[in-house]
Design a protein around this motif. Structure first.
Motif, short mmCIF file in Angstrom:
data_model
loop_
_atom_site.label_atom_id
_atom_site.label_comp_id
_atom_site.label_asym_id
_atom_site.label_seq_id
_atom_site.Cartn_x
_atom_site.Cartn_y
_atom_site.Cartn_z
N ASP A 26 10.36 3.74 2.58
CA ASP A 26 11.46 4.31 3.34
C ASP A 26 11.42 3.69 4.74
N CYS A 27 12.38 2.85 5.04
CA CYS A 27 12.38 2.11 6.31
C CYS A 27 13.38 2.69 7.31
N SER A 28 13.94 3.86 7.02
CA SER A 28 14.99 4.41 7.87
C SER A 28 14.53 4.66 9.29
N ARG A 29 13.26 5.07 9.45
CA ARG A 29 12.70 5.29 10.79
C ARG A 29 11.52 4.36 11.07
N GLY A 30 11.47 3.28 10.33
CA GLY A 30 10.35 2.35 10.47
C GLY A 30 9.28 2.64 9.44
N ASN A 31 8.60 1.61 9.00
CA ASN A 31 7.54 1.75 8.00
C ASN A 31 6.19 1.46 8.63
N HIS A 32 5.23 2.38 8.43
CA HIS A 32 3.90 2.22 9.02
C HIS A 32 2.81 2.02 7.99
N ASP A 33 3.20 1.96 6.70
CA ASP A 33 2.23 1.77 5.63
C ASP A 33 2.44 0.37 5.03
N VAL A 34 1.51 -0.53 5.33
CA VAL A 34 1.66 -1.92 4.92
C VAL A 34 0.87 -2.19 3.64
N LEU A 35 1.55 -2.74 2.65
CA LEU A 35 0.90 -3.06 1.39
C LEU A 35 0.04 -4.31 1.58
N ILE A 36 -1.26 -4.19 1.33
CA ILE A 36 -2.16 -5.31 1.61
C ILE A 36 -2.84 -5.87 0.36
N ALA A 37 -2.87 -5.09 -0.74
CA ALA A 37 -3.61 -5.56 -1.92
C ALA A 37 -3.24 -4.71 -3.13
N VAL A 38 -3.72 -5.15 -4.29
CA VAL A 38 -3.61 -4.38 -5.53
C VAL A 38 -5.02 -3.90 -5.88
N PRO A 50 -1.97 2.83 9.92
CA PRO A 50 -2.52 3.36 11.16
C PRO A 50 -2.08 4.80 11.44
N LYS A 51 -1.13 5.28 10.64
CA LYS A 51 -0.70 6.68 10.74
C LYS A 51 -1.61 7.59 9.92
N SER A 52 -1.92 7.18 8.68
CA SER A 52 -2.72 8.01 7.77
C SER A 52 -4.22 7.70 7.87
#
Length: 286
Positions: A26-38, A50-52
Motif C-alpha cells: 500500500d503506497c498511498s502514504r508511502g511504503n516503509h517495508d522493503v522487500l529484500i529477499a525470499v 525501519p518502522k516494525s
C-alpha cells in the motif's frame, strides 16, 4: 516445523522481477517495508522495515557475497514504492559510486552520490538538525511520529521518510575524525530517529572491531549479513558464528529486531538491464 534443504547440482538464479510479481504494498502514504529477499523456510517474502524492526541497519558481506546487489535491491525498492514526496535517499559511497552509476539522475536521490569525506561528515551532521526540526513539526501537529503526521488530513507539513545509505563505511572509519563524527551522530540519532522518519543503513565488507565501535554496533539493530570471510567477522556482524558458511551470491542471514531467530533467505538478482529500465521509468514519472 522441520525444513530439509537439498543442494541442487547447479544453483538457480532468483531474479528480482519474479519476486516483485507478488509484492503489492500500500503506497498511498508511502511504503516503509522493503522487500529484500525470499525466505528459505517457506519461500515467503522477507522485508526490512525501519518502522516494525529497528530504525537502523548493518549490512556486511565479503567480495562475491552479493552485498552490492542487496544494496541495489533496497534503493530500487524504496524508489519504486514511494514518490519523492514520500521518501528521499541520501547515498554515501567512498568507492566513488562505482556500484551506483545506474542510479544517476534518480529523483529520490538527494544530492547525488556523496563520495567525499568532508561532504559526508557535513551531510551526517545535518541529520541531527533535521531530526530536531522534524520533532518540532511533530509537536506543532500534536502527533508522536512521522507516520501519524502523514496520515493527518491537513498537517502543517508532510515529511518524506529519509533513508541514509552508507556503503563501505569501514573505508573512512580508519580516519579518527570521521570515526568520531559518525559515532557521535549515530549515537545522537539513536531511537529518536524512528519517530522522525530517518533510517540509517551502513554497509561494509568487513565491519571489524577496530572500525566499528561498540556504540555504533549497538545502534545498528538490524543485521543483514551475507557471506563473510571468517568467524570473527560473523560474530561482530551477526552476533554469532555461521555467516562465514553462507553460500555467497545473495545467500543471506537476517537478524531483525522483533524477530526471535535468524532468518535465512536469498536476495534476488538485479540485472543491469532491469535496473536501467526501472530508473528510466522513475525519471519519466518525476
Amino acid at each position: 516445523m522441520v525444513a530439509i534443504a537439498i543442494a541442487r547440482p547447479k544453483r538457480r538464479v532468483l531474479h528480482l522481477p519474479q519476486v516483485w510479481i507478488g509484492w503489492n504494498p500500500d503506497c498511498s502514504r508511502g511504503n516503509h517495508d522493503v522487500l529484500i529477499a525470499v525466505k528459505e523456510e517457506d519461500s515467503g517474502p522477507l522485508f526490512l522495515s525501519p518502522k516494525s524492526n529497528a530504525p537502523h541497519t548493518l549490512i556486511a558481506g565479503s567480495t562475491g557475497s552479493g552485498k552490492s546487489v542487496l544494496m541495489q535491491n533496497i534503493i530500487l525498492g524504496i524508489a519504486c514504492t514511494n514518490t519523492t514526496e514520500q521518501a528521499r535517499i541520501v547515498l554515501i559511497d567512498p568507492k566513488l559510486g562505482v556500484d551506483y552509476f545506474a542510479f544517476e539522475g534518480l529523483p529520490h536521490l538527494q544530492g547525488g552520490v556523496i563520495d567525499a569525506q568532508d561532504k559526508a561528515i557535513a551531510t551526517l551532521s545535518e541529520l541531527v538538525g533535521e531530526m530536531n526540526r522534524r520533532y518540532a513539526v511533530l509537536k506543532e501537529n500534536k502527533v508522536s511520529n512521522i507516520f501519524d503526521l502523514n496520515k493527518k488530513p491537513n498537517p502543517t507539513e508532510r515529511l518524506p521518510f529519509l533513508w541514509v545509505i552508507h556503503d563501505e563505511f569501514a573505508e573512512w572509519m580508519m580516519t579518527p575524525e570521521y570515526a568520531d563524527a559518525v559515532s557521535d551522530i549515530v549515537g545522537r540519532l539513536g531511537v529518536k530517529a524512528r519517530a522522525a522518519g530517518i533510517s540509517l543503513v551502513f554497509a561494509a565488507q568487513r565491519p571489524d572491531a577496530n572500525v566499528m565501535p561498540m556504540q555504533l554496533r549497538a545502534n545498528l539493530g538490524n543485521r543483514l549479513v551475507l557471506r563473510v570471510d571468517g568467524e570473527g567477522t560473523s560474530e561482530i556482524a551477526l552476533g554469532e558464528k555461521g555467516a562465514e558458511r553462507l553460500l555467497g551470491k545473495g545467500h543471506l542471514a537476517a537478524k531483525l529486531e522483533g524477530e526471535p531467530e535468524i532468518i535465512y533467505g536469498q536476495v534476488p538478482f538485479v540485472s543491469s538491464d532491469f535496473l536501467a529500465q526501472a530508473v528510466a521509468l522513475l525519471k519519466e514519472d518525476d
